[in-house]
Scaffold this active site. Structure first.
Site, PDB file in Angstrom:
ATOM      1  N   HIS A 101       1.486   3.076   6.277  1.00 29.27           N
ATOM      2  CA  HIS A 101       1.158   1.716   5.846  1.00 29.27           C
ATOM      3  C   HIS A 101       0.841   0.845   7.044  1.00 29.27           C
ATOM      4  CE1 HIS A 101       5.546   1.996   6.390  1.00 29.27           C
ATOM      5  NE2 HIS A 101       5.485   0.743   6.810  1.00 29.27           N
ATOM      6  N   HIS A 103       0.878  -3.106   8.293  1.00 33.80           N
ATOM      7  CA  HIS A 103       1.401  -4.450   8.038  1.00 33.80           C
ATOM      8  C   HIS A 103       0.341  -5.472   8.454  1.00 33.80           C
ATOM      9  CE1 HIS A 103       5.814  -3.388   7.795  1.00 33.80           C
ATOM     10  NE2 HIS A 103       5.408  -2.345   8.517  1.00 33.80           N
TER      11      HIS A 103
HETATM   12  P1  AMP Z   1       8.241   0.066   8.163  1.00 38.25           P
HETATM   13  O1  AMP Z   1       9.422  -0.308   9.026  1.00 38.25           O
HETATM   14  O2  AMP Z   1       6.927  -0.085   8.898  1.00 38.25           O
HETATM   15  O3  AMP Z   1       8.408   1.435   7.531  1.00 38.25           O
HETATM   16  O4  AMP Z   1       8.201  -1.022   7.022  1.00 38.25           O
HETATM   17  C1  AMP Z   1       8.416  -0.772   5.672  1.00 38.25           C
HETATM   18  C2  AMP Z   1       8.133  -2.053   4.939  1.00 38.25           C
HETATM   19  O5  AMP Z   1       8.089  -1.796   3.549  1.00 38.25           O
HETATM   20  C3  AMP Z   1       9.179  -3.141   5.153  1.00 38.25           C
HETATM   21  O6  AMP Z   1       8.553  -4.312   5.673  1.00 38.25           O
HETATM   22  C4  AMP Z   1       9.748  -3.377   3.760  1.00 38.25           C
HETATM   23  O7  AMP Z   1      10.070  -4.709   3.521  1.00 38.25           O
HETATM   24  C5  AMP Z   1       8.624  -2.898   2.876  1.00 38.25           C
HETATM   25  N1  AMP Z   1       9.009  -2.444   1.548  1.00 38.25           N
HETATM   26  C6  AMP Z   1       9.940  -1.508   1.244  1.00 38.25           C
HETATM   27  N2  AMP Z   1      10.004  -1.328  -0.097  1.00 38.25           N
HETATM   28  C7  AMP Z   1       9.090  -2.164  -0.638  1.00 38.25           C
HETATM   29  C8  AMP Z   1       8.686  -2.456  -1.974  1.00 38.25           C
HETATM   30  N3  AMP Z   1       9.246  -1.840  -3.033  1.00 38.25           N
HETATM   31  N4  AMP Z   1       7.721  -3.384  -2.163  1.00 38.25           N
HETATM   32  C9  AMP Z   1       7.173  -4.017  -1.122  1.00 38.25           C
HETATM   33  N5  AMP Z   1       7.503  -3.791   0.169  1.00 38.25           N
HETATM   34  C10 AMP Z   1       8.462  -2.884   0.414  1.00 38.25           C
END
Ligand code: AMP
Ligand code: ZN
Length: 140
Positions: A101, A103
């Site tokens: 993903h 950001h």
């Molecule tokens: P990372 O540390 O790059 O893996 O970030 C994962 C991101 O996914 C975090 O910013 C979380 O807040 C976000 N996240 C996790 N679960 C969900 C969800 N169900 N809907 C939206 N965002 C999510």
């Protein structure tokens, strides 16, 4: 993490709700539920890949084309002067969700005070820079 136990695969499949921003054949963009700044969006490929290393060229291009589109909409729609594009790979980089993903974090520094995106440039040691360069090139 496999796609069987992946929250983002569940979102793609419609098993878990999300605040959808945009979708096309290959990608989905939705609001992050723990926003680092108001308007924080995540862009994912609909196919499960753990990180950057596994992505196919087609899905890599698709995610970044969607990211470009949404970044423009963040700047225009939220009247923000900037957007940070952040992408973490591996637990060592603090990747938490093991589905690739990107950001998109709206930014208006220094007012927003997002410390993780601020660092002081300090001149590096040339020997160390050259040694890392060599090891990276050797691995290419
Ligand atoms: P990372 O540390 O790059 O893996 O970030 C994962 C991101 O996914 C975090 O910013 C979380 O807040 C976000 N996240 C996790 N679960 C969900 C969800 N169900 N809907 C939206 N965002 C999510
Ligand atoms: Zn997944």
């Amino acid at each position: 993490m496999s796609e069987e136990a992946c929250i983002f695969c569940d979102i793609v499949a419609g098993k878990v709700p999300c605040h959808k921003v945009y979708e096309d054949d290959r990608t989905l963009a939705f609001m992050d539920i723990n926003p680092v700044a108001p308007g924080h969006v995540l862009v994912i490929p609909k196919t499960h890949y753990e990180n950057l290393l596994g992505l196919t060229p087609g899905d890599l291009a698709a995610v970044h084309q969607t990211s470009q589109k949404i970044a423009g909409a963040i700047i225009t729609g939220l009247k923000m002067p900037g957007v940070a594009v952040l992408q973490l790979n591996g637990k060592g980089a603090n990747q938490v969700v093991m589905h690739y993903h990107v950001h998109l974090i709206p930014r208006n520094r220094p007012k927003d005070g997002i410390e993780i995106l601020e660092w002081e440039p300090k001149p590096g040691n040339t020997r160390s820079i050259k040694s890392k360069l060599q090891k990276i090139q050797d691995a290419l």
